[in-house]
Design a protein around this motif. Structure first.
Motif, mmCIF file in Angstrom:
data_model
loop_
_atom_site.group_PDB
_atom_site.id
_atom_site.type_symbol
_atom_site.label_atom_id
_atom_site.label_comp_id
_atom_site.label_asym_id
_atom_site.label_seq_id
_atom_site.Cartn_x
_atom_site.Cartn_y
_atom_site.Cartn_z
ATOM 1 N N CYS A 69 -10.882 9.230 -8.456
ATOM 2 C CA CYS A 69 -10.210 10.115 -7.507
ATOM 3 C C CYS A 69 -9.279 9.279 -6.649
ATOM 4 C CB CYS A 69 -11.222 10.853 -6.627
ATOM 5 S SG CYS A 69 -10.422 11.921 -5.398
ATOM 6 N N GLY A 70 -8.004 9.609 -6.683
ATOM 7 C CA GLY A 70 -7.012 8.837 -5.958
ATOM 8 C C GLY A 70 -6.969 9.120 -4.468
ATOM 9 N N HIS A 71 -6.839 10.410 -4.103
ATOM 10 C CA HIS A 71 -6.603 10.696 -2.690
ATOM 11 C C HIS A 71 -7.809 10.352 -1.828
ATOM 12 C CE1 HIS A 71 -8.870 14.461 -3.282
ATOM 13 N NE2 HIS A 71 -8.909 14.567 -1.983
ATOM 14 N N GLU A 197 -6.988 24.573 -7.081
ATOM 15 C CA GLU A 197 -5.818 23.697 -7.065
ATOM 16 C C GLU A 197 -6.087 22.508 -6.166
ATOM 17 O OE1 GLU A 197 -0.957 23.545 -6.738
ATOM 18 O OE2 GLU A 197 -1.999 25.456 -6.395
ATOM 19 N N ASP A 198 -5.874 21.316 -6.721
ATOM 20 C CA ASP A 198 -5.999 20.084 -5.958
ATOM 21 C C ASP A 198 -4.636 19.817 -5.307
ATOM 22 O OD1 ASP A 198 -7.064 17.820 -4.930
ATOM 23 O OD2 ASP A 198 -7.254 16.739 -6.815
ATOM 24 N N PRO A 199 -4.549 19.792 -3.969
ATOM 25 C CA PRO A 199 -3.237 19.729 -3.319
ATOM 26 C C PRO A 199 -2.395 18.517 -3.712
ATOM 27 C CG PRO A 199 -4.908 20.382 -1.734
ATOM 28 C CD PRO A 199 -5.642 19.984 -2.986
ATOM 29 N N VAL A 200 -3.025 17.337 -3.789
ATOM 30 C CA VAL A 200 -2.334 16.132 -4.265
ATOM 31 C C VAL A 200 -3.358 15.322 -5.044
ATOM 32 C CG1 VAL A 200 -0.930 14.117 -3.708
ATOM 33 C CG2 VAL A 200 -0.895 16.106 -2.186
ATOM 34 N N CYS A 201 -3.141 15.150 -6.322
ATOM 35 C CA CYS A 201 -4.160 14.558 -7.202
ATOM 36 C C CYS A 201 -3.721 13.166 -7.658
ATOM 37 C CB CYS A 201 -4.395 15.465 -8.411
ATOM 38 S SG CYS A 201 -5.722 14.875 -9.474
ATOM 39 N N GLY A 202 -4.336 12.134 -7.096
ATOM 40 C CA GLY A 202 -4.010 10.776 -7.491
ATOM 41 C C GLY A 202 -4.400 10.460 -8.915
ATOM 42 N N VAL A 242 -1.317 1.426 -12.944
ATOM 43 C CA VAL A 242 -0.364 2.188 -12.149
ATOM 44 C C VAL A 242 -0.686 1.971 -10.675
ATOM 45 C CG1 VAL A 242 0.085 3.942 -13.902
ATOM 46 C CG2 VAL A 242 -1.772 4.295 -12.275
ATOM 47 N N LYS A 243 0.370 1.909 -9.879
ATOM 48 C CA LYS A 243 0.190 1.769 -8.444
ATOM 49 C C LYS A 243 0.770 2.995 -7.767
ATOM 50 C CE LYS A 243 -0.017 -3.253 -8.377
ATOM 51 N NZ LYS A 243 0.533 -4.522 -7.828
ATOM 52 N N MET A 244 -0.010 3.542 -6.830
ATOM 53 C CA MET A 244 0.389 4.721 -6.074
ATOM 54 C C MET A 244 0.254 4.415 -4.597
ATOM 55 S SD MET A 244 -1.760 7.628 -8.123
ATOM 56 C CE MET A 244 -2.808 6.663 -9.195
ATOM 57 N N SER A 245 1.294 4.668 -3.842
ATOM 58 C CA SER A 245 1.263 4.425 -2.407
ATOM 59 C C SER A 245 1.501 5.721 -1.654
ATOM 60 C CB SER A 245 2.335 3.407 -2.005
ATOM 61 O OG SER A 245 2.115 2.168 -2.631
ATOM 62 N N GLY A 246 0.858 5.810 -0.495
ATOM 63 C CA GLY A 246 1.057 6.968 0.356
ATOM 64 C C GLY A 246 0.500 6.717 1.735
ATOM 65 N N THR A 247 0.778 7.613 2.637
ATOM 66 C CA THR A 247 0.269 7.531 3.994
ATOM 67 C C THR A 247 -0.890 8.505 4.160
ATOM 68 O OG1 THR A 247 1.944 9.135 4.699
ATOM 69 C CG2 THR A 247 2.474 6.801 4.963
ATOM 70 N N ALA A 248 -1.598 8.367 5.273
ATOM 71 C CA ALA A 248 -2.741 9.237 5.544
ATOM 72 C C ALA A 248 -2.831 9.514 7.035
ATOM 73 C CB ALA A 248 -4.032 8.597 5.038
ATOM 74 N N VAL A 249 -3.454 10.635 7.374
ATOM 75 C CA VAL A 249 -3.583 11.075 8.766
ATOM 76 C C VAL A 249 -5.010 11.561 8.994
ATOM 77 C CG1 VAL A 249 -2.694 12.633 10.542
ATOM 78 C CG2 VAL A 249 -1.164 11.800 8.767
ATOM 79 N N LEU A 250 -5.609 11.157 10.101
ATOM 80 C CA LEU A 250 -6.947 11.631 10.452
ATOM 81 C C LEU A 250 -6.873 13.063 10.963
ATOM 82 C CD1 LEU A 250 -9.981 10.883 10.864
ATOM 83 C CD2 LEU A 250 -9.368 10.329 13.225
ATOM 84 N N TYR A 251 -7.671 13.936 10.368
ATOM 85 C CA TYR A 251 -7.752 15.323 10.831
ATOM 86 C C TYR A 251 -8.975 15.551 11.725
ATOM 87 C CZ TYR A 251 -8.656 20.338 10.773
ATOM 88 O OH TYR A 251 -8.919 21.619 11.154
ATOM 89 N N ALA A 252 -10.134 14.980 11.333
ATOM 90 C CA ALA A 252 -11.358 15.252 12.089
ATOM 91 C C ALA A 252 -12.323 14.087 11.979
ATOM 92 C CB ALA A 252 -12.030 16.532 11.578
ATOM 93 N N GLU A 253 -13.104 13.927 13.035
ATOM 94 C CA GLU A 253 -14.201 12.968 13.077
ATOM 95 C C GLU A 253 -15.418 13.716 13.587
ATOM 96 O OE1 GLU A 253 -15.312 8.750 15.360
ATOM 97 O OE2 GLU A 253 -13.304 9.619 15.500
ATOM 98 N N ALA A 254 -16.540 13.628 12.867
ATOM 99 C CA ALA A 254 -17.703 14.446 13.213
ATOM 100 C C ALA A 254 -18.996 13.689 12.943
ATOM 101 C CB ALA A 254 -17.680 15.745 12.409
ATOM 102 N N GLU A 255 -20.097 14.303 13.332
ATOM 103 C CA GLU A 255 -21.434 13.773 13.072
ATOM 104 C C GLU A 255 -22.179 14.797 12.225
ATOM 105 O OE1 GLU A 255 -24.199 10.662 13.431
ATOM 106 O OE2 GLU A 255 -22.244 10.767 14.413
#
Length: 266
Positions: A69-71, A197-202, A242-255
Motif C-alpha cells: 500500500c503506497g499512500h 474507490e481508492d482516492p489515490v492508490c500508490g 518505481v519511485k513515487m513522491s508526494g506530500t501529506a497533511v495531518l487531519y486528526a490525532e486521537a486516542e
C-alpha cells in the motif's frame, strides 16, 4: 493507543487519500488490528513497530490485510517524521511486499516500490458490463488495468461496483488514460476489499508507472488520480523499481480506547 489520520498525496486536508496510522510498541493480535481497520473504515490503516533501526509495517483494509500500500506508507513516514523521529531523513520498512524505503526531501516523501509491469489480458463481456465502457486495452498484474480512450472517460466513469466485485481476476481494478495536463491519469477501485474507490492508490502506480514510461518513452512522469478527492504523484522508473513522491497533511490525532485484546476499555 495513539492514532493518526493523514491525507496522503495531498497539499490540503480533504484532498489525496486518507490513511489511519498506529505506531505501536509491540504487535496487537491480528484480529484486533483487523477490527480497528474495519472500525476506521478507511481504505487502509497502517500499523508499525520499530525493530532495531527499521520498522515492520503492515496494512489492513476494512476487509483484510494486504501486501502493498503506497499512500499508507507515505502516511506512516509522515507520522514518524512529525511525531517520533523529526531528524530522520530516511525510513526503512519491512513489509509483506518487501523492503520499502521512504526518503524525506523537504515537504516531499519519496517512496521506493517494486515495478510491476502488467501483462496483456483478454477482455470479457463481464468486464465491459462492470465498467460501463469498452476499454481499448486490458492488462493484469495484481489488479486488472484498463486503458481508456481519453482523460474524460476516466473522470466520468461510473462502474457497477457489485459487478466489479464479481470479476474473477484481479484484486482491484484500475482505469487509466494519457493525460491532458499530466502525463497520465487514473482511478482505482477495490470493491473486493470493501473499498469501492481508492482516492489515490500508490500500489496501483507500481503497474501504471512502468506501463506509461514505456508508452510515453520517458522515465520521469507526473500522474494525477481523478477521484473526487484527487491527488498528484511525482513518478520515476529506475530499472525494476518505481519511485513515487508526494506530500501529506495531518487531519486528526486521537486516542483509541482499546486494550491489547481489542475489547473496549470500561
Amino acid at each position: 493507543m495513539k492514532y493518526y489520520v493523514v491525507d496522503a498525496f495531498a497539499e490540503h486536508v480533504f484532498e489525496g487519500n486518507p490513511a489511519g496510522v498506529c505506531i505501536l510498541d509491540k504487535w496487537l493480535p491480528d484480529n484486533t488490528m483487523q477490527n480497528i481497520a474495519a472500525e476506521n473504515n478507511l481504505s487502509e490503516t497502517a500499523f508499525a513497530v520499530k525493530e532495531g533501526e527499521h520498522y515492520r509495517l503492515r496494512w489492513f483494509t476494512p476487509a483484510a490485510e494486504i501486501e502493498l500500500c503506497g499512500h499508507a506508507t507515505l502516511a506512516t513516514a509522515f507520522v514518524l517524521a512529525s511525531f517520533y523521529e523529526p531528524d530522520a531523513e530516511q525510513f526503512t520498512f519491512h513489509t509483506l511486499g518487501g523492503i520499502l524505503i521512504v526518503l524525506k526531501k523537504g515537504n516531499l516523501f519519496e517512496m521506493d516500490f517494486p515495478s510491476r509491469l502488467p501483462e496483456p489480458f483478454k477482455l470479457t463481456n463481464d468486464m465491459i458490463e462492470a465498467l460501463g465502457v469498452t476499454p481499448i486495452e486490458t492488462y493484469l498484474s495484481r489488479d486488472l488495468m484498463f486503458v481508456l480512450e481519453n482523460e474524460d472517460q476516466v473522470r466520468q466513469l461510473s462502474p457497477d461496483f457489485s459487478k466489479l466485485k464479481d470479476l474473477p481476476d484481479g484484486l482491484g481494478v484500475s482505469i487509466t488514460a494519457e493525460g491532458e495536463t499530466f502525463d497520465f491519469v487514473s482511478r482505482s477501485f477495490f470493491p473486493k476489499l470493501n473499498v469501492n474507490e481508492d482516492p489515490v492508490c500508490g500500489s496501483a502506480h507500481c503497474n501504471l508507472i512502468p506501463f506509461w514510461a514505456g508508452r510515453l518513452g520517458k522515465n520521469e512522469l507526473v500522474a494525477r488520480q481523478l477521484s473526487k478527492r484527487g491527488g498528484t504523484l511525482y513518478c520515476l522508473l529506475e530499472g525494476d523499481r518505481v519511485k513515487m513522491s508526494g506530500t501529506a497533511v495531518l487531519y486528526a490525532e486521537a486516542e483509541l480506547q482499546i486494550d491489547g485484546t481489542g475489547q473496549k476499555n470500561m
